[in-house]
Design a protein around this motif. Structure first.
Motif, PDB file in Angstrom:
ATOM      1  N   ASN A  52      32.920 -12.478  -8.793  1.00  0.00           N
ATOM      2  CA  ASN A  52      33.702 -12.855  -7.357  1.00  0.00           C
ATOM      3  C   ASN A  52      33.382 -11.826  -6.488  1.00  0.00           C
ATOM      4  N   PHE A  53      32.728 -11.954  -5.193  1.00  0.00           N
ATOM      5  CA  PHE A  53      32.463 -11.199  -4.175  1.00  0.00           C
ATOM      6  C   PHE A  53      33.708 -11.426  -3.390  1.00  0.00           C
ATOM      7  N   ALA A  68      31.139  -6.696  -4.736  1.00  0.00           N
ATOM      8  CA  ALA A  68      31.645  -6.905  -5.934  1.00  0.00           C
ATOM      9  C   ALA A  68      31.309  -5.678  -6.982  1.00  0.00           C
ATOM     10  N   GLU A  69      32.261  -5.872  -8.201  1.00  0.00           N
ATOM     11  CA  GLU A  69      31.937  -4.922  -8.931  1.00  0.00           C
ATOM     12  C   GLU A  69      31.861  -5.802 -10.320  1.00  0.00           C
ATOM     13  N   GLN A 132      25.909 -12.173   2.409  1.00  0.00           N
ATOM     14  CA  GLN A 132      26.559 -13.559   2.217  1.00  0.00           C
ATOM     15  C   GLN A 132      27.302 -13.409   1.241  1.00  0.00           C
ATOM     16  N   ASP A 133      28.133 -14.306   0.687  1.00  0.00           N
ATOM     17  CA  ASP A 133      28.952 -14.508  -0.484  1.00  0.00           C
ATOM     18  C   ASP A 133      28.185 -14.875  -1.576  1.00  0.00           C
ATOM     19  N   ALA A 134      27.955 -14.082  -2.526  1.00  0.00           N
ATOM     20  CA  ALA A 134      27.205 -14.231  -3.768  1.00  0.00           C
ATOM     21  C   ALA A 134      27.882 -14.627  -5.197  1.00  0.00           C
ATOM     22  N   SER A 135      29.042 -15.101  -4.790  1.00  0.00           N
ATOM     23  CA  SER A 135      30.055 -15.494  -6.109  1.00  0.00           C
ATOM     24  C   SER A 135      29.470 -16.383  -6.706  1.00  0.00           C
ATOM     25  N   SER A 144      26.644 -21.802 -11.441  1.00  0.00           N
ATOM     26  CA  SER A 144      25.458 -21.145 -10.727  1.00  0.00           C
ATOM     27  C   SER A 144      25.895 -19.813 -10.233  1.00  0.00           C
ATOM     28  N   TRP A 145      24.954 -19.330  -9.751  1.00  0.00           N
ATOM     29  CA  TRP A 145      25.136 -17.743  -9.462  1.00  0.00           C
ATOM     30  C   TRP A 145      25.825 -16.676 -10.587  1.00  0.00           C
TER      31      TRP A 145
END
Length: 179
Positions: A52-53, A68-69, A132-135, A144-145
């Motif tokens: 989760n970003f 994110a971490e 961008q949000d890469a969550s 996905s992702w």
């Protein structure tokens, strides 16, 4: 005198060679062990992870990045000093993967929808930041992702041409990493 010494030296060497080759020293070849399963040596890898970003906001309230971490306790100082850590993004699904090595730069934009997705490592953590949000998300019941990391300790020498790190399938095959 030189001639006698040379003959004596050659005779002694010949005698000891014959003596040692015919003497039973008690050594014998051991039995061959059973063939083991193909493994991943010392390579460590994660499962496909949901990440989760969160937006990084400046003082004016504008989102300037997404961060994110990933907690990765096997990333030690020794790994950072002498090993290799690779991170991959499956922008597709488990049934229809589209896997990219990180970082992702502008030229991937058309495929992933993210202009830049970068990372850096600290002890125990993979730090990600994107434009961008890469969550991870779910659509029609499929995730996905998702992200996966692979850790190769410094003692596992692969050589420069042994594996193409930018090709996840090649890394997976080389180290026998399951889907």
């Amino acid at each position: 005198m030189k001639h006698v010494f040379s003959v004596l030296s050659v005779t002694c060497i010949a005698f000891f060679t014959i003596f040692l080759s015919t003497t039973n020293t008690g050594c014998k070849k051991g039995d061959d062990g059973a063939k083991g399963d193909t493994g991943t040596a010392n390579v460590m890898y994660s499962s496909w992870l949901d990440v989760n970003f969160d937006p990084a906001v400046n003082t004016a309230g504008d989102t300037v990045a997404w961060t994110a971490e990933i907690t990765a306790p096997k990333i030690t100082k020794t790994i950072l000093d002498s090993g290799t850590v690779k991170v991959y993004l499956n922008a597709g699904t488990a049934a229809s993967p589209a896997i990219f090595p990180l970082p992702i730069a502008d030229f991937y934009y058309a495929l992933t929808g993210v202009e830049n997705l970068n990372l850096y490592f600290t002890v125990g953590t993979i730090n990600l930041y994107a434009t961008q949000d890469a969550s991870t998300f779910t659509s029609s019941g499929a995730k996905s992702w998702q992200y996966r990391y692979v850790i190769i300790p410094g003692g596992v020498h692969t050589g420069r041409s042994a594996v193409n790190w930018n090709n996840y399938e090649a890394v997976k095959d080389f180290y026998n990493i399951p889907d």
